[in-house]
Design a protein around this motif. Structure first.
Motif, short mmCIF file in Angstrom:
data_model
loop_
_atom_site.label_atom_id
_atom_site.label_comp_id
_atom_site.label_asym_id
_atom_site.label_seq_id
_atom_site.Cartn_x
_atom_site.Cartn_y
_atom_site.Cartn_z
N GLY A 85 1.13 4.22 -2.69
CA GLY A 85 1.01 5.62 -2.29
C GLY A 85 2.11 6.49 -2.86
O GLY A 85 1.87 7.61 -3.32
N GLU A 86 3.34 5.96 -2.85
CA GLU A 86 4.48 6.71 -3.40
C GLU A 86 4.32 6.93 -4.89
O GLU A 86 4.57 8.03 -5.40
CB GLU A 86 5.79 5.98 -3.10
N ASP A 114 0.83 -1.20 0.00
CA ASP A 114 0.00 0.00 0.00
C ASP A 114 0.88 1.26 0.00
O ASP A 114 0.57 2.24 -0.66
CB ASP A 114 -0.94 -0.02 1.22
N GLN A 115 2.00 1.19 0.74
CA GLN A 115 2.94 2.33 0.77
C GLN A 115 3.59 2.54 -0.60
O GLN A 115 3.75 3.67 -1.05
CB GLN A 115 4.00 2.12 1.85
N THR A 163 1.54 7.01 -6.54
CA THR A 163 0.42 7.93 -6.72
C THR A 163 0.88 9.38 -6.48
O THR A 163 0.52 10.28 -7.23
CB THR A 163 -0.74 7.57 -5.76
#
Length: 141
Positions: free
Chosen positions: A88-89, A84-85, A91
Motif C-alpha cells: 500500500g505504501e 499488504d501495508q 502504491t
C-alpha cells in the motif's frame, strides 16, 4: 520570517520588463548562462522523478508477487497484513511520483518555451526537449 521582504522594499523588475531594452552582449551572455542553468536543473528534476517512478512501479510489482506467494503459502495472517501495508505504501508513492512528474514536466515545458530561443542549438535544450518527448505520452491527462 527572515525571508519576507520588508514592506518598504521596491518591487523587483520582472525579467520580461528587461527584454524590451537593448542588451549589451555581456547581459545576453549572462541571461543565456542562467537560461541554460535553468534548463539543466529542470531537466535533472524531470530525470530524477522519472527514475523514482520507475523504481516504485518495480517495487509494487515485486511486493505484489511477494504478497501473492505469502498468501499461496498460507503464511501467518499478521505477516500477510504487514506485506499488504508495505504494498500500500509503495502504491501511494506512485501517485505522489506521478503528480511530481506532472509538475516537473510543466516546469520544464515552461522553461523550454521561455528559454528555448536563447538556447537554440545547446545540448541543454536538446536534452530538455528529448525528455519532454519521452515523458509526455506517459502522463495521464
Amino acid at each position: 520570517g527572515a525571508n519576507q521582504p520588508s514592506a518598504t522594499a521596491q518591487p523587483v523588475a520582472q525579467p520580461d520588463a528587461r527584454r524590451s531594452t537593448t542588451h549589451t552582449s555581456r547581459d545576453a551572455m549572462a541571461d543565456n548562462k542562467e537560461a541554460l542553468r535553468a534548463l539543466k536543473i529542470k531537466t535533472g528534476v524531470m530525470t530524477r522523478v522519472r527514475k523514482e517512478l520507475a523504481m516504485y512501479e518495480q517495487e509494487v510489482k515485486t511486493e505484489t508477487e511477494k504478497l501473492e506467494a505469502m498468501k499461496a503459502d498460507g503464511r501467518d495472517p499478521h505477516d500477510v497484513k504487514q506485506q499488504d501495508q508495505v504494498l500500500g505504501e509503495s502504491t501511494m508513492m506512485i501517485g505522489d511520483c506521478k503528480s511530481r512528474m506532472e509538475s516537473a514536466f510543466n516546469d520544464l515545458l515552461a522553461a523550454v518555451e521561455e528559454h528555448g530561443p536563447d538556447c537554440e542549438g545547446s545540448e541543454e535544450l536538446t536534452a530538455a526537449k528529448a525528455i519532454l518527448d519521452e515523458v509526455e505520452p506517459t502522463l495521464e491527462v
